[in-house]
Design a protein around this motif. Structure first.
Motif, PDB file in Angstrom:
ATOM      1  N   ALA A   1      12.604  -6.148  12.258  1.00  0.00           N
ATOM      2  CA  ALA A   1      12.979  -6.025  11.047  1.00  0.00           C
ATOM      3  C   ALA A   1      14.757  -5.762  11.000  1.00  0.00           C
ATOM      4  O   ALA A   1      15.491  -4.752  10.219  1.00  0.00           O
TER       5      ALA A   1
ATOM      6  N   LEU B   1      17.375  -8.099   9.291  1.00  0.00           N
ATOM      7  CA  LEU B   1      17.258  -7.252   7.727  1.00  0.00           C
ATOM      8  C   LEU B   1      18.781  -7.040   7.139  1.00  0.00           C
ATOM      9  O   LEU B   1      19.404  -6.213   7.714  1.00  0.00           O
TER      10      LEU B   1
ATOM     11  N   SER C   1       9.143 -10.875   8.888  1.00  0.00           N
ATOM     12  CA  SER C   1       9.970  -9.689   9.866  1.00  0.00           C
ATOM     13  C   SER C   1       9.130  -7.999   8.747  1.00  0.00           C
ATOM     14  O   SER C   1       9.161  -8.397   7.642  1.00  0.00           O
ATOM     15  N   PRO C   2       8.613  -6.824   9.960  1.00  0.00           N
ATOM     16  CA  PRO C   2       8.316  -5.955   8.905  1.00  0.00           C
ATOM     17  C   PRO C   2       9.102  -5.746   8.214  1.00  0.00           C
ATOM     18  O   PRO C   2      10.483  -5.641   9.098  1.00  0.00           O
ATOM     19  N   SER C   3       8.772  -4.301   7.846  1.00  0.00           N
ATOM     20  CA  SER C   3      10.031  -3.570   7.195  1.00  0.00           C
ATOM     21  C   SER C   3      10.033  -2.714   8.641  1.00  0.00           C
ATOM     22  O   SER C   3      10.057  -3.171   9.124  1.00  0.00           O
ATOM     23  N   LEU C   4      10.869  -1.502   7.631  1.00  0.00           N
ATOM     24  CA  LEU C   4      12.407  -1.258   8.985  1.00  0.00           C
ATOM     25  C   LEU C   4      11.323  -0.105   9.620  1.00  0.00           C
ATOM     26  O   LEU C   4      10.858  -0.014  10.517  1.00  0.00           O
TER      27      LEU C   4
ATOM     28  N   TYR D   1       7.082   0.102  11.125  1.00  0.00           N
ATOM     29  CA  TYR D   1       5.896  -1.021  11.191  1.00  0.00           C
ATOM     30  C   TYR D   1       5.074  -0.051  11.814  1.00  0.00           C
ATOM     31  O   TYR D   1       5.162   0.482  13.181  1.00  0.00           O
TER      32      TYR D   1
ATOM     33  N   ALA E   1      16.468  -5.071   3.418  1.00  0.00           N
ATOM     34  CA  ALA E   1      14.455  -4.679   3.816  1.00  0.00           C
ATOM     35  C   ALA E   1      14.181  -4.242   1.862  1.00  0.00           C
ATOM     36  O   ALA E   1      14.842  -4.626   1.126  1.00  0.00           O
TER      37      ALA E   1
ATOM     38  N   SER F   1      10.499   2.162   2.765  1.00  0.00           N
ATOM     39  CA  SER F   1       9.552   0.977   3.889  1.00  0.00           C
ATOM     40  C   SER F   1       9.474   1.041   5.065  1.00  0.00           C
ATOM     41  O   SER F   1       9.502   1.283   6.535  1.00  0.00           O
TER      42      SER F   1
ATOM     43  N   THR G   1       9.612 -11.078   4.359  1.00  0.00           N
ATOM     44  CA  THR G   1       9.831  -9.989   4.929  1.00  0.00           C
ATOM     45  C   THR G   1       9.153  -9.043   4.035  1.00  0.00           C
ATOM     46  O   THR G   1       8.193 -10.223   2.565  1.00  0.00           O
TER      47      THR G   1
ATOM     48  N   ARG H   1       6.495  -5.675   2.427  1.00  0.00           N
ATOM     49  CA  ARG H   1       6.204  -4.269   2.600  1.00  0.00           C
ATOM     50  C   ARG H   1       4.995  -3.966   1.734  1.00  0.00           C
ATOM     51  O   ARG H   1       4.556  -4.493   1.165  1.00  0.00           O
TER      52      ARG H   1
END
Length: 216
Positions: free
Chosen positions: A107, A110, A157-160, A162, A177, A185, A211, A213
């Motif tokens: 992340a 992002l 990418s995952p969120s901030l 994960y 993000a 997030s 990304t 969420r």
């Protein structure tokens, strides 16, 4: 589809493996440790037991999609391996329409609302020197992929935040993000697996990163 998952015993890889199975894809776990894989994925799991760095094109050629869910222990200063495995796979799959390869990225690359990568603020966190190599190298991994114009790649990418958890509905974005109304997030591993399989089945992102969420 025939889907191979590198790192299928990790947090992401397990959820992706089971989600692919549930959707009736022909899924193979590409792992180093047979016993660990059978313990985590089931005694009847379909395995390719081989170190990812020793994979050849012939190992991958029959797959429609390869998911790179490779991970390293945080704090061991092994982050550079993310860049190494990406370079190895890019080398193997240049100028090949299949298999498509999907990389699970960090992340840190992002962007915030000032269009600055979160890596810049993460570097300033107390004690960051002990673990920053992993998020930093995954950001460099995305830069490498963006130069690979003759590779059929996608990044997610995952969120901030994960976390390991069940699948939920999700919100999808591109390079910024994503935050919910409470300013959070976060994405669960099950949610990321769902979004990744949706992308495999209905491709939207070619040679780019997206990304997700949790929707709640």
């Amino acid at each position: 589809m025939k889907i191979g998952i590198i790192g299928a015993t990790g947090m992401s890889g397990q959820k992706i493996y089971h989600e692919a199975q549930a959707r009736r894809h022909e899924v193979t776990a590409i792992v180093r440790n047979r016993e660990k894989a059978q313990q985590l994925l089931g005694a009847d799991a379909h395995l390719l037991v081989k170190d990812a760095f020793n994979l050849t094109f012939s190992d991958l050629a029959d797959f429609d999609v390869i998911v790179e869910a490779f991970s390293v222990p945080i704090g061991k200063h092994l982050g550079y391996l993310h860049l190494d495995i990406a370079a190895h796979l890019v080398h193997l799959l240049r100028n090949q329409a299949t298999p498509r390869i999907i990389f699970i990225l960090g992340a840190a690359s992002l962007l915030n609302d000032q269009n600055t990568p979160f890596l810049e603020s993460i570097k300033k966190a107390p004690g960051a020197e002990a673990w920053i190599d992993t998020p930093a190298t995954q950001a460099y991994e995305l830069e490498l992929l963006r130069t690979a114009t003759n590779v059929n790649w996608t990044g997610i990418s995952p969120s901030l935040n994960y976390v390991d958890g069940p699948k939920t509905e999700y919100v999808r974005g591109e390079n910024h993000a994503l935050f919910n109304n409470a300013g959070k997030s976060e994405v669960n591993s099950g949610t990321l697996a769902t979004a990744l399989l949706d992308e495999i089945e209905q491709p939207q992102a070619k040679q780019t990163r997206f990304t997700v969420r949790n929707a709640d």
